[in-house]
Design a protein around this motif. Structure first.
Motif, PDB file in Angstrom:
ATOM      1  N   HIS B 252      39.795  45.816  39.866  1.00 16.68           N
ATOM      2  CA  HIS B 252      40.313  47.099  39.402  1.00 16.68           C
ATOM      3  C   HIS B 252      41.826  47.089  39.563  1.00 16.68           C
ATOM      4  O   HIS B 252      42.356  46.512  40.513  1.00 16.68           O
ATOM      5  CB  HIS B 252      39.678  48.237  40.213  1.00 16.68           C
ATOM      6  N   ALA B 253      42.509  47.723  38.631  1.00 15.20           N
ATOM      7  CA  ALA B 253      43.974  47.758  38.678  1.00 15.20           C
ATOM      8  C   ALA B 253      44.491  48.373  39.976  1.00 15.20           C
ATOM      9  O   ALA B 253      45.628  48.139  40.377  1.00 15.20           O
ATOM     10  CB  ALA B 253      44.510  48.544  37.489  1.00 15.20           C
ATOM     11  N   PHE B 254      43.649  49.144  40.623  1.00 14.89           N
ATOM     12  CA  PHE B 254      44.020  49.765  41.897  1.00 14.89           C
ATOM     13  C   PHE B 254      44.066  48.754  43.031  1.00 14.89           C
ATOM     14  O   PHE B 254      44.670  49.006  44.055  1.00 14.89           O
ATOM     15  CB  PHE B 254      42.942  50.774  42.277  1.00 14.89           C
ATOM     16  N   GLU B 255      43.346  47.697  42.860  1.00 19.34           N
ATOM     17  CA  GLU B 255      43.166  46.745  43.959  1.00 19.34           C
ATOM     18  C   GLU B 255      43.531  45.340  43.496  1.00 19.34           C
ATOM     19  O   GLU B 255      42.717  44.414  43.517  1.00 19.34           O
ATOM     20  CB  GLU B 255      41.701  46.765  44.437  1.00 19.34           C
ATOM     21  N   PRO B 256      44.758  45.168  43.058  1.00 21.46           N
ATOM     22  CA  PRO B 256      45.160  43.856  42.548  1.00 21.46           C
ATOM     23  C   PRO B 256      45.033  42.779  43.607  1.00 21.46           C
ATOM     24  O   PRO B 256      44.933  41.604  43.277  1.00 21.46           O
ATOM     25  CB  PRO B 256      46.609  44.067  42.119  1.00 21.46           C
ATOM     26  N   ASN B 261      46.144  37.786  38.808  1.00 23.66           N
ATOM     27  CA  ASN B 261      46.572  38.362  37.544  1.00 23.66           C
ATOM     28  C   ASN B 261      47.062  37.295  36.555  1.00 23.66           C
ATOM     29  O   ASN B 261      48.195  36.825  36.625  1.00 23.66           O
ATOM     30  CB  ASN B 261      47.683  39.380  37.852  1.00 23.66           C
ATOM     31  N   GLY B 294      42.874  39.576  28.407  1.00 26.44           N
ATOM     32  CA  GLY B 294      42.549  40.822  29.077  1.00 26.44           C
ATOM     33  C   GLY B 294      41.313  41.499  28.522  1.00 26.44           C
ATOM     34  O   GLY B 294      40.943  41.322  27.361  1.00 26.44           O
ATOM     35  N   THR B 295      40.695  42.288  29.386  1.00 24.76           N
ATOM     36  CA  THR B 295      39.460  42.938  28.977  1.00 24.76           C
ATOM     37  C   THR B 295      39.540  44.453  29.008  1.00 24.76           C
ATOM     38  O   THR B 295      38.744  45.117  28.343  1.00 24.76           O
ATOM     39  CB  THR B 295      38.312  42.517  29.912  1.00 24.76           C
ATOM     40  N   GLY B 296      40.445  45.002  29.740  1.00 26.71           N
ATOM     41  CA  GLY B 296      40.477  46.453  29.802  1.00 26.71           C
ATOM     42  C   GLY B 296      41.796  46.944  30.342  1.00 26.71           C
ATOM     43  O   GLY B 296      42.495  46.225  31.065  1.00 26.71           O
ATOM     44  N   ARG B 297      42.105  48.158  30.017  1.00 23.61           N
ATOM     45  CA  ARG B 297      43.384  48.745  30.379  1.00 23.61           C
ATOM     46  C   ARG B 297      43.595  48.773  31.880  1.00 23.61           C
ATOM     47  O   ARG B 297      44.690  48.492  32.363  1.00 23.61           O
ATOM     48  CB  ARG B 297      43.423  50.172  29.841  1.00 23.61           C
ATOM     49  N   ASN B 298      42.562  49.110  32.604  1.00 19.13           N
ATOM     50  CA  ASN B 298      42.743  49.263  34.045  1.00 19.13           C
ATOM     51  C   ASN B 298      42.032  48.163  34.829  1.00 19.13           C
ATOM     52  O   ASN B 298      41.543  48.380  35.936  1.00 19.13           O
ATOM     53  CB  ASN B 298      42.312  50.656  34.497  1.00 19.13           C
ATOM     54  N   VAL B 299      41.967  47.012  34.201  1.00 17.21           N
ATOM     55  CA  VAL B 299      41.376  45.848  34.857  1.00 17.21           C
ATOM     56  C   VAL B 299      42.468  44.789  34.981  1.00 17.21           C
ATOM     57  O   VAL B 299      43.185  44.525  34.012  1.00 17.21           O
ATOM     58  CB  VAL B 299      40.205  45.296  34.019  1.00 17.21           C
ATOM     59  N   VAL B 300      42.618  44.218  36.154  1.00 14.77           N
ATOM     60  CA  VAL B 300      43.554  43.107  36.310  1.00 14.77           C
ATOM     61  C   VAL B 300      43.088  41.973  35.405  1.00 14.77           C
ATOM     62  O   VAL B 300      41.926  41.568  35.440  1.00 14.77           O
ATOM     63  CB  VAL B 300      43.621  42.649  37.780  1.00 14.77           C
ATOM     64  N   CYS B 301      43.997  41.511  34.580  1.00 13.52           N
ATOM     65  CA  CYS B 301      43.675  40.568  33.505  1.00 13.52           C
ATOM     66  C   CYS B 301      43.204  39.230  34.071  1.00 13.52           C
ATOM     67  O   CYS B 301      43.875  38.620  34.900  1.00 13.52           O
ATOM     68  CB  CYS B 301      44.926  40.369  32.668  1.00 13.52           C
TER      69      CYS B 301
END
Lengths: 442, 442, 442, 442
Positions: B252-256, B261, B294-301
């Motif tokens: 999750h982008a919150f938890e890089p 990345n 990348g797969t999603g806006r708020n997913v670490v790529c």
């Protein structure tokens, strides 16, 4: 005077159980994603009109048009409008919702003094391809989504139906109630796109008590459902979802001087955006989640798209990184002879409504009525609801979000998600109880 | 002694005119792109066997397997193999070419002393969706490609047919010729992928005179075709086509901190690769033409692919930038906790064969035979041929590339490209004349 | 029993006022920055020996050598050692402190049961060029720093003197006290470099009550000084001060292939370091404050130095960004054919000692003695003290930091900073009071 | 008629040998670097006046003021002006050259028809600290530079003296000569800063034959000096020397939102500048050789300076990368809220004068006179001369650069560089011979 009122309402709620299941399965089968909910809205609208609702704010009246975010293209909306008609959207109501205006605010005014009480229901499906396997009940029972790539994998079909059932209860018991009740059916919650347009149309400006229900997942193996009430009534980070596009000019890789390299603009911008300094205005998160660009190996790249999200632990920290991002994008483009677009695809405002006493009261209230409760949990639920909560709270109203938690068979947003349909009357009863409490009738 | 030989060969060439058109239209209709040319090869093989060729090096024997570049996946090759059978690939020959071994080297040994003379024909189609419009003759006349997305838009269908006709001429006049003639039918010229594997199989190590014909475009409005002979016999930059992939881990982008990345690895690498210093070893070009990830806006790529090309004006300058690129990619990945792959999808070697006297002789020779000539033009023709030219030249042979230029209706590689079919016997006659000259028979 | 003890101590403190001013002005004039405090230490050591202290841990015994951070070069230390001797460093004591071992821990053991009470005094000057203007009292009165570029602009001259005076009080009243008192004279607080080495030598492992005084600035116009006690006893972010060096190889700019470009390594690393993703482990700050590198315009840069600081709101977030930074530096160097060094020049550990009840008690205690207090303010004071506080707290001791605030004429760290010398006995008295309280004598 | 003229001139040249050595040693001792050559110019001016020259274009008249590049600051010029006076600059001439106008163009008009013949002498020293060791002859003999950090390490002291001697020869033999001779004494050749201003003042617009002599190094162990004449008369890459400065605003590293980070602007720009794509307009070189910036570890960096050089194999390729660089710098600054300056510190134009026949003639001519020659070597000599060569050539004149090569004891630009003083009359004689040849007198 209202003695027995709650009990009679519960009895009526139970009697709607079969209809609720059926309507929920209909919505599930014809899943419509954000801004496409024409069929869904037309069915809700027809239902409300039949119940005698006259104060209906719908379609273009229910939105500040340019405050809607992340709209599909006009072509996409046209295509799905036609499909909605094919799939039983009700005319003439369907026409009202054309063009990405798929929301309704229905008000029941009892004519007696009392508070204005709002309930928000989000109604959109997700971009998920539903499982066709027999282990998945909707597939087995024939109501899995016929719209490939769209699925009610977050329970909004249930939210919509509970709202419709509440509308019916209100008309049944209108003479014993007081004040006004506003039922807000909101599109495009996924991607946090839909609430802002309705809030900025002013629909919630007079609300004294706002409630927002969401389905939730409880621990495995516990059959009974729960009402979850968070220790913070409502919480949302500030959030901006941006789509960035760099436009350059192609040329042969041998002659880059005849082109303008959008790839270089993207590299420059991408590094600079991640490199925005941490500020003292509050924490933040930056993620560039997707990138795509270019047409050929030996062609100077003429276009790159980046899909990103910014979050701020405060509104100020989001503003700082968003403004910085916009400056970076413009100058990274210009540096390489390119141009750029930034589209805001979704946003939430920082909202923190933290009234532990109210939370505690409501937990006691729910338990007093025999609901099993679960709290205090976190108050995060639907980031998009933050716009509504903030507006109501700023106008002096009270806000509460709560979850209806069951032992769901698969995670939210997954291809085999399903709800526990016995929850439908449970959610309806608790909403009714909250309403009666605000009216001073419990 | 051979008096009248050339004239009789020309007469035979003219008599093949109708068959050549027909076979060229057949190849055009069933266009096969690089490493998929199973049907094409099977038809050529059957033709050669029927003509009595016994020295055929085909399929796995014709390649050093791991020197082939830019191979499709095994699945893709399987799919197109089945399609080739459906479209008339000739068994049992088709089986020989399965798995990306779609080349043939046919040798005619006259049994008399004399030079070894090679002709290279490339046979693959391009990744272009052919026009279906009636202005496009192949569409109008019903022989446009039935394989959507593949099209003979570079004239290799003509090259293949001229090679087949030359094979026939050789058997007709065998008793009047001397030395050996090698006909090389080469796959995957597009993307500069196919020549290396055949060269490294040693097929050209004994060639004394190597020729390479390619269709070309001449100035508008001049009906007559030309033979174009460049002032440099053969020229190619050094070239490396690389596909780069960064593999990270989503979170999750919150938890890089729970992910790695790949987007950051790509940004770091992309900037550093463009920033490789210009060196004194020779000019160079660097282009990253495509990117996706990348797969999603708020997913670490978790994965980014970049498609790029490096060119060097010398072999040394290519080596410098390619090694630097590989180092950057490995360390950019490691820096961000990712891994990386680099695949060489195509390559050419720097080749410059510059013998103006030979060029001049051949221009005079062509003019003496009544060909209209066009030269000295640049000698660049088919970058992929550079491997063959270099090998022949290094072994002491002579090399000549030439073009057969007509007023084609649309640019090479465009969806409405077509050749001028009257050129087919013209090309055949000039190849025959070159051959006779090398044999000392003209 | 100890009735009147505090009053007699106060009286003695007042009697030392003139001496304290004089000694403070001496330290001010011969300002010595971190790890160079040879003269300062030698004077303190002689003072302690004369007072009869026998338990003195000094020089190499007072430090875990490799836990000292941000040491000057051996040459620099040699130069300043010679200068210290020229400026009156006391032999043979000076020799003890040679080589960057400029600390002392003096213990007075009363021989009676009781707690171990520690006081920390930092003694180093700053890298500031003191004002020579007559508005600046030290300049006017002739005691401004004679060591150009070094200045006591943070009040550590006062801290040192208060510590020396406390040492004297202890010997005067030894027979009426109990337990042990440890006086820690610590070097190199600026740059948060000195505490770790003394802590890791184990000097504080037995301390039950630790106190740390620091001079502070109070609001303008209020003549009276204050004791400031923060609402959090001690607080420090986790902090790492890194010096990074990239080593490449020079070459003519025309022939970069013969060099290795440290400038490119620095650019790659710099962008990547700022771009380390915000993580969920806690807030953080990244700053690359200084950069220098290169020898000539047309020479490939062979060395770049970057001076940076990382801070974490938690120890975990610092670890995340520090490890990421180290990985970036190593790979950015290797990517460009360079090598790299990272030197830890200073560090603090995340420390939060939050005992509001104790704070409150101490404020009441100070007020009860007639001190004007200021609190609860923030507990941040001396980041470097965090190592000591953490160690004492982890061993079950109590920690308190407090400030002695006056209306100073210019900001801390500025060229005209000065203290209010009447504060010297005030600070001494409050330290004594704290000590008596811990001993149960007040 | 002029029979014996060359011989008599040679004889006179030999007679000046002692004076030339002495004057060269004087210039060597009082070395003045670019734009500071006040003393040098004043001595040359006095010399010319004494010889009777009346057509002297000096100081402000000799330059287009704003075409001068890389000027020192006004303060620096003031300081060195005062020093020049202290070191014997001749008044009132010195005043003429104040403020960075240190050039002279002296014309001798014979009054008889004939060509205009120009000689360029550069007169500036380098930023090198001269060796004081006794192995170094200037040190041993007492004429090493007294101006620390400035040294004639490139032989311009010799060039200046040869020019002065040529001026004297011209007056001695004036009645036997024809046409005009222009002697150009040019400052600031190092850093390619000085020629442009004189060219743009129009001084060379009427020159028919332009010569430029430079000292050179020949192979070790060969005592005799040589005249080196390159196969290309004159050659220079296009070159731009840029100093870039980013101006931001400092703030505490904790609060970057209150600052503007010049370090980030430098990182962004640095990577993007190195990443400017290779173009098809010609080769190029990019080097950022030096960087410096920032004031403290935990302060947001407020200023970064970068020293760089761009070179183009064509004027077009330089223009491409220079314009791209300027665009990058402006936008990298703006992206991070900073501003930027770019100063052009030096430049050359692409010049290639390639007349092998003329070169060959001149080599034969030199050999005919008994000079040992060395050629054809490369024609690169003094990049800065490119402005002059280009102007003369574009106006239809002829240009020749040549070197006077000796076995110098240490490399050019090194701290122990020295010339072989016997070369002084040799250079003078060859210049005179070239002049006579142009006049048709040999």
């Amino acid at each position: 005077m209202a003695s027995g009122l709650y009990e009679r309402i519960c009895s009526s709620a139970d009697s709607k159980s079969v209809w609720m299941r059926k309507q929920r399965q209909d919505f599930h089968k014809y899943a419509e994603s954000g801004w496409h909910e024409v069929r869904t809205c037309s069915i809700i609208a027809e239902h409300l009109v039949k119940l005698g609702y006259t104060d209906l704010v719908m379609g273009k009246d229910a939105f500040k048009a340019d405050a809607r975010m992340g709209l599909p293209s006009a072509d996409e909306l046209d295509n799905t409008y036609r499909r909605a008609l094919d799939q039983g959207a009700v005319l003439p109501y369907a026409e009202i919702f054309k063009g990405g205006f798929t929301g309704i605010c229905a008000t029941l005014d009892t004519g007696r003094p009392g508070p204005v009480i709002g309930f928000r229901q989000d109604i959109d499906a997700l971009g998920v391809l539903e499982s066709r396997e027999s282990e998945h009940r909707p597939a087995r029972e024939g109501f899995s989504s016929v719209n490939d790539g769209w699925m009610h994998a977050c329970g909004h079909d249930a939210h919509a139906v509970i709202g419709m059932a509440l509308a019916e209860l209100l008309t049944e018991f209108k003479d014993e109630l007081c004040g006004k009740v506003k039922l807000v059916f909101q599109p495009a919650e996924e991607g946090v796109r839909g609430a802002r347009g309705m809030v900025e149309a002013g629909l919630l400006d007079d609300v004294d008590h706002m409630f927002c229900l969401h389905m939730g997942a409880r621990a495995k193996g516990d059959a009974e459902s729960q009402i979850g009430i968070g220790k913070i009534n409502c919480f949302s980070l500030a959030n901006a979802k941006l789509d960035i596009c760099f436009h350059g000019d192609a040329s042969h890789a041998f002659e880059p001087e005849n082109g303008n390299n959008a790839m270089l603009a993207a590299f420059t911008a991408g590094q600079a955006i991640y490199g925005i300094p941490r500020c003292s205005l509050g924490g933040s998160t930056i993620n560039i989640g997707q990138i795509t660009g270019g047409t050929g190996r030996n062609v100077v790249c003429d276009e790159v798209k980046m899909v990103m999200e910014l979050r701020g632990w405060t509104q100020e920290s989001l503003v700082y990184i968003e403004e910085y991002t916009r400056r970076i994008v413009a100058h990274a483009a210009a540096m390489h002879g390119c141009t750029s677009d930034i589209e805001l695809k979704g946003a939430t405002v920082h909202t923190k409504i933290d009234e532990p006493a109210y939370t505690e009261e409501m937990i006691r209230f729910a338990e007093g009525l025999g609901f099993k409760t679960f709290g205090p949990s976190s108050g995060i639920m639907s980031d998009d609801f933050s716009y509504m909560a903030k507006r109501v709270y700023e106008h002096g109203g009270k806000v509460l979000t709560f979850q209806l938690l069951s032992d769901v068979p698969a995670p939210f947003h997954s291809t085999r998600f399903d709800i526990y349909e016995d929850d439908l009357p449970t959610g309806l009863k608790f909403e009714a109880a909250c309403m009666l409490r605000c009216m001073g009738l419990m």
